[in-house]
Each structure stands twice: as C-alpha cells, then as structure tokens.
Design a protein around this motif. Structure first.
Motif, PDB file in Angstrom:
ATOM      1  N   ARG A  53       0.851  -1.183   0.000  1.00 59.22           N
ATOM      2  CA  ARG A  53       0.000   0.000   0.000  1.00 59.22           C
ATOM      3  C   ARG A  53       0.890   1.237   0.000  1.00 59.22           C
ATOM      4  O   ARG A  53       1.910   1.279   0.688  1.00 59.22           O
ATOM      5  CB  ARG A  53      -0.906   0.027   1.231  1.00 59.22           C
ATOM      6  CG  ARG A  53      -1.913  -1.096   1.285  1.00 59.22           C
ATOM      7  CD  ARG A  53      -3.061  -0.773   2.252  1.00 59.22           C
ATOM      8  NE  ARG A  53      -2.632  -0.073   3.452  1.00 59.22           N
ATOM      9  CZ  ARG A  53      -2.187  -0.679   4.549  1.00 59.22           C
ATOM     10  NH1 ARG A  53      -2.053  -1.991   4.575  1.00 59.22           N
ATOM     11  NH2 ARG A  53      -1.849   0.031   5.607  1.00 59.22           N
ATOM     12  N   GLN A  79      -0.818  -1.343  -4.664  1.00 61.93           N
ATOM     13  CA  GLN A  79      -2.213  -1.734  -4.848  1.00 61.93           C
ATOM     14  C   GLN A  79      -3.104  -0.668  -4.224  1.00 61.93           C
ATOM     15  O   GLN A  79      -2.898  -0.281  -3.072  1.00 61.93           O
ATOM     16  CB  GLN A  79      -2.502  -3.086  -4.192  1.00 61.93           C
ATOM     17  CG  GLN A  79      -3.934  -3.578  -4.428  1.00 61.93           C
ATOM     18  CD  GLN A  79      -4.228  -4.911  -3.739  1.00 61.93           C
ATOM     19  OE1 GLN A  79      -3.560  -5.279  -2.782  1.00 61.93           O
ATOM     20  NE2 GLN A  79      -5.238  -5.617  -4.224  1.00 61.93           N
ATOM     21  N   SER A  80      -4.062  -0.190  -4.996  1.00 59.32           N
ATOM     22  CA  SER A  80      -5.013   0.787  -4.467  1.00 59.32           C
ATOM     23  C   SER A  80      -6.398   0.476  -5.016  1.00 59.32           C
ATOM     24  O   SER A  80      -6.545  -0.163  -6.061  1.00 59.32           O
ATOM     25  CB  SER A  80      -4.603   2.217  -4.858  1.00 59.32           C
ATOM     26  OG  SER A  80      -4.618   2.358  -6.272  1.00 59.32           O
ATOM     27  N   LEU A  81      -7.408   0.931  -4.314  1.00 59.61           N
ATOM     28  CA  LEU A  81      -8.790   0.647  -4.701  1.00 59.61           C
ATOM     29  C   LEU A  81      -9.149   1.206  -6.077  1.00 59.61           C
ATOM     30  O   LEU A  81      -9.971   0.646  -6.788  1.00 59.61           O
ATOM     31  CB  LEU A  81      -9.751   1.235  -3.656  1.00 59.61           C
ATOM     32  CG  LEU A  81      -9.823   0.516  -2.315  1.00 59.61           C
ATOM     33  CD1 LEU A  81     -10.668   1.317  -1.338  1.00 59.61           C
ATOM     34  CD2 LEU A  81     -10.395  -0.877  -2.479  1.00 59.61           C
ATOM     35  N   CYS A  90     -14.278   2.950  -8.687  1.00 59.67           N
ATOM     36  CA  CYS A  90     -14.489   2.249  -7.423  1.00 59.67           C
ATOM     37  C   CYS A  90     -15.836   2.658  -6.815  1.00 59.67           C
ATOM     38  O   CYS A  90     -16.133   3.855  -6.727  1.00 59.67           O
ATOM     39  CB  CYS A  90     -13.360   2.578  -6.453  1.00 59.67           C
ATOM     40  SG  CYS A  90     -13.452   1.648  -4.908  1.00 59.67           S
ATOM     41  N   LYS A  96     -12.445  -2.292   1.256  1.00 59.02           N
ATOM     42  CA  LYS A  96     -11.710  -3.557   1.178  1.00 59.02           C
ATOM     43  C   LYS A  96     -10.950  -3.645  -0.143  1.00 59.02           C
ATOM     44  O   LYS A  96     -11.492  -3.302  -1.197  1.00 59.02           O
ATOM     45  CB  LYS A  96     -12.684  -4.733   1.292  1.00 59.02           C
ATOM     46  CG  LYS A  96     -12.003  -6.084   1.499  1.00 59.02           C
ATOM     47  CD  LYS A  96     -13.022  -7.166   1.817  1.00 59.02           C
ATOM     48  CE  LYS A  96     -12.339  -8.495   2.078  1.00 59.02           C
ATOM     49  NZ  LYS A  96     -11.475  -8.487   3.251  1.00 59.02           N
ATOM     50  N   PRO A  97      -9.685  -4.093  -0.122  1.00 55.55           N
ATOM     51  CA  PRO A  97      -8.936  -4.272  -1.369  1.00 55.55           C
ATOM     52  C   PRO A  97      -9.644  -5.256  -2.304  1.00 55.55           C
ATOM     53  O   PRO A  97     -10.485  -6.053  -1.871  1.00 55.55           O
ATOM     54  CB  PRO A  97      -7.595  -4.851  -0.894  1.00 55.55           C
ATOM     55  CG  PRO A  97      -7.488  -4.448   0.540  1.00 55.55           C
ATOM     56  CD  PRO A  97      -8.880  -4.420   1.064  1.00 55.55           C
ATOM     57  N   TRP A  98      -9.271  -5.229  -3.575  1.00 52.99           N
ATOM     58  CA  TRP A  98      -9.953  -6.042  -4.581  1.00 52.99           C
ATOM     59  C   TRP A  98      -9.467  -7.492  -4.630  1.00 52.99           C
ATOM     60  O   TRP A  98      -9.900  -8.254  -5.490  1.00 52.99           O
ATOM     61  CB  TRP A  98      -9.795  -5.394  -5.959  1.00 52.99           C
ATOM     62  CG  TRP A  98     -10.572  -4.131  -6.136  1.00 52.99           C
ATOM     63  CD1 TRP A  98     -10.092  -2.855  -6.119  1.00 52.99           C
ATOM     64  CD2 TRP A  98     -11.986  -4.012  -6.364  1.00 52.99           C
ATOM     65  NE1 TRP A  98     -11.104  -1.952  -6.312  1.00 52.99           N
ATOM     66  CE2 TRP A  98     -12.282  -2.631  -6.468  1.00 52.99           C
ATOM     67  CE3 TRP A  98     -13.036  -4.939  -6.474  1.00 52.99           C
ATOM     68  CZ2 TRP A  98     -13.575  -2.155  -6.685  1.00 52.99           C
ATOM     69  CZ3 TRP A  98     -14.326  -4.462  -6.699  1.00 52.99           C
ATOM     70  CH2 TRP A  98     -14.586  -3.086  -6.798  1.00 52.99           C
ATOM     71  N   ALA A 103      -3.971  -7.667  -6.764  1.00 50.66           N
ATOM     72  CA  ALA A 103      -2.608  -7.337  -6.324  1.00 50.66           C
ATOM     73  C   ALA A 103      -1.581  -7.824  -7.346  1.00 50.66           C
ATOM     74  O   ALA A 103      -0.626  -7.113  -7.676  1.00 50.66           O
ATOM     75  CB  ALA A 103      -2.334  -7.946  -4.958  1.00 50.66           C
ATOM     76  N   GLU A 246     -14.091 -10.082  -3.917  1.00 51.63           N
ATOM     77  CA  GLU A 246     -12.659 -10.020  -4.208  1.00 51.63           C
ATOM     78  C   GLU A 246     -12.297 -10.887  -5.408  1.00 51.63           C
ATOM     79  O   GLU A 246     -12.885 -11.940  -5.637  1.00 51.63           O
ATOM     80  CB  GLU A 246     -11.842 -10.471  -2.994  1.00 51.63           C
ATOM     81  CG  GLU A 246     -11.939  -9.518  -1.810  1.00 51.63           C
ATOM     82  CD  GLU A 246     -10.992  -9.906  -0.686  1.00 51.63           C
ATOM     83  OE1 GLU A 246      -9.763  -9.833  -0.891  1.00 51.63           O
ATOM     84  OE2 GLU A 246     -11.479 -10.286   0.394  1.00 51.63           O
TER      85      GLU A 246
END
Length: 303
Positions: A53, A79-81, A90, A96-98, A103, A246
């Motif tokens: 992140r 990694q970002s949303l 988004c 929550k991350p994808w 990643a 996810e």
C-alpha cells in the motif's frame, strides 16, 4: 532468464493487530519475508517485486528494501482501490482491497519474465523455493499458459492450536491441477487428519494430499488473462454492489483450467509451512525460526 519473486505485501494485517509484514521474528529482527527472499536467492531468482500500500512506502523502503541493496534487485508496486481498468470506477464506500489477483495485476509493467507469487507473511521453506525456482527456470523461452503451484503436503501445514482452512488440490495423471476445494476446518481427530464436511462430519484426508498455500508460478501472459477477466468481474453488478467481493488468484486459475487455456502443474515439496495469522502465533513462529537457525538451515544474520 532468471525468475522473479513477487511478494504480496499489501494486506492490512487486521487480525494480527498491525503490519505483520514488518514484524521482526528472526534472531536479528528478520521478517518472514527476509527468509523467503534468502531462500529465493539460493534458488536462483534474479529479482524481487513487492506489492504494498502506498501509505507505508516510506517505512517499507527504510525498514525492508534497504537490506537487499547489493544482494538482489528490488522494485515496489502499489495496490489501491482505484487501480481499475479504463471505464471502471471504485464504488462509493468500498474500503476492502480487490483481492489477491488484483494485487498480482499491479506487477504487469515491471515483470517480463516467469515469476512466483507468494504471501509475504507465510514461511514456505527452502525446498519449496528450490522446487518452484527449478520449474520456472527450466521453462522454454517464450512459454505461455504453462503454470505451476507448489502443493504442500497437508501434514506439513497443520496448526498445533486448532483447525486450519486449506485449499485441497485435485489433479490428473499428469499432476495437472483439476480443482482446488476449500476446506475451512482441517485438523487431526484422534490421530488421522480430517476435514469437517457440510453436515458437520469429520472425513479423513490423506497425510500427503497436496494443499495450496498460495505459492504460484506464472509466465507474463498471466497478466493479460487477468486484465481481461477482471473487466468481466467488475462488469458483474453483484461484484460491484458487494463491498467484500474479491478477485482471487484461484478464481482466475480455475477459469483458465476449466476453459482449457492453461495447465497448472502441482509440484510436491517436503517443506513445512508455518505462518503468523493471529498475534498468538507469534511466539511459536519465533521458536521455529530459532530452531532452523540452530540446525544450520539459515545463518544467524541473513542480510
């Protein structure tokens, strides 16, 4: 061409109560990642890439990357949303991350060679890296759709503190992966390893049945497959409306296997996995690392 090690280090460590990626567990404050990288260098890997992140980049560069200077080339990706394909945004309120395969997608611009994906907070062991390193190094130049997964023997992945969740692997006569079935409760019951089925019954499992610990070997074409399928994933209203949906690696791999697009060879390893999922696991992990150092498996100071 030497393979690359791609470490997934963007997890928030919410269950552990902090950034466990940066927790010093070895005799000289080594992290679990340090041992993975040490093993990867021994296995002939030529580069490491971390996905993290953006908000802990500075701490990561100071505490982690600086150790590897002169040992192995290292790169960071983030990694970002909002790192989504063109045309997608988004959903409001999503935090929550994808997921793990999102990643992985973050490495597409810096990884041009066969690569191994691992979790940064799992201790995989020397033999596991030697096994996947050999597979990736021996791929003919330009190989596509020929992947691998290190299948840990179930008996080498159990916890002394209760049940574990594992992806139990089914494979064909060529050791090509057919399916990964998620079993949420696996443990020894009066001796034998068993899993609890949907009806609450304990069903025996073979000691050496391979299970997935998220140690994958891919060629760079995997990024293109992932980009295309991620657009499908995001185009599904159910996934956009569900704040916890996810895009996982097994989801992508299963699609490619079922279509007949790719093969995934299940590689056997004698390594014993261990990790830190909860804060209570920390002490046992420190002890296990100390015993490996005492046995001469690792030096007192890695880097």
């Amino acid at each position: 061409m030497k393979p690359t090690l791609f470490l997934l280090a963007a997890g928030m460590g919410s269950r552990y109560g902090g950034l466990k990626q940066l927790d010093g567990l070895g005799p000289n404050g080594e992290t679990i990642m340090d041992y993975s990288i040490y093993d990867a260098i021994r296995a002939g890997f030529g580069k490491i890439v971390f996905v993290i992140r953006k908000d802990f980049e500075e701490q990561f560069r100071t505490q982690i990357l600086s150790k590897y200077e002169g040992k192995i080339p290292a790169e960071l990706v983030f990694q970002s949303l909002d790192a989504l394909p063109e045309g997608f945004t988004c959903p409001e309120g999503r935090v929550k991350p994808w997921g793990t395969n999102h990643a992985v997608l973050m490495g597409k611009d810096v990884i041009k060679e066969p690569f191994c994906v691992i979790n940064c907070d799992d201790f995989y062991g020397r033999d596991a890296f030697a096994t996947i390193g050999k597979f990736l190094s021996e791929l003919p130049e330009g190989s596509q759709n020929t992947y691998a997964m290190v299948g840990f023997r179930c008996c080498n992945t159990l916890s002394e503190n209760g049940s574990v969740a594992r992806g139990v692997c089914m494979y064909d006569d060529h050791h090509h992966l057919k399916d990964v079935v998620e079993r949420t409760e696996i443990m020894r019951v009066d001796g034998p390893i068993c899993y609890k089925d949907e009806e609450g019954k304990w069903i025996p499992l073979e000691e050496n049945v391979p299970v997935s610990m998220n140690m994958w070997g891919f060629t760079p074409d995997y990024f293109q497959h992932s980009e295309e399928y991620f657009k499908e994933f995001l185009s599904n209203p159910k996934n956009m409306e569900n704040p916890k949906a996810e895009f996982f690696i097994p989801l992508m791999v299963n699609k490619l296997i079922n279509e007949g697009t790719a093969t995934v060879e299940v590689l056997d390893t004698t390594s014993k996995w261990f990790g830190v999922t909860y804060a209570a696991d920390r002490e046992a992990t420190v002890e296990k690392i100390a015993s490996l150092v005492a046995a001469g498996e690792y030096p007192e100071k890695l880097f």
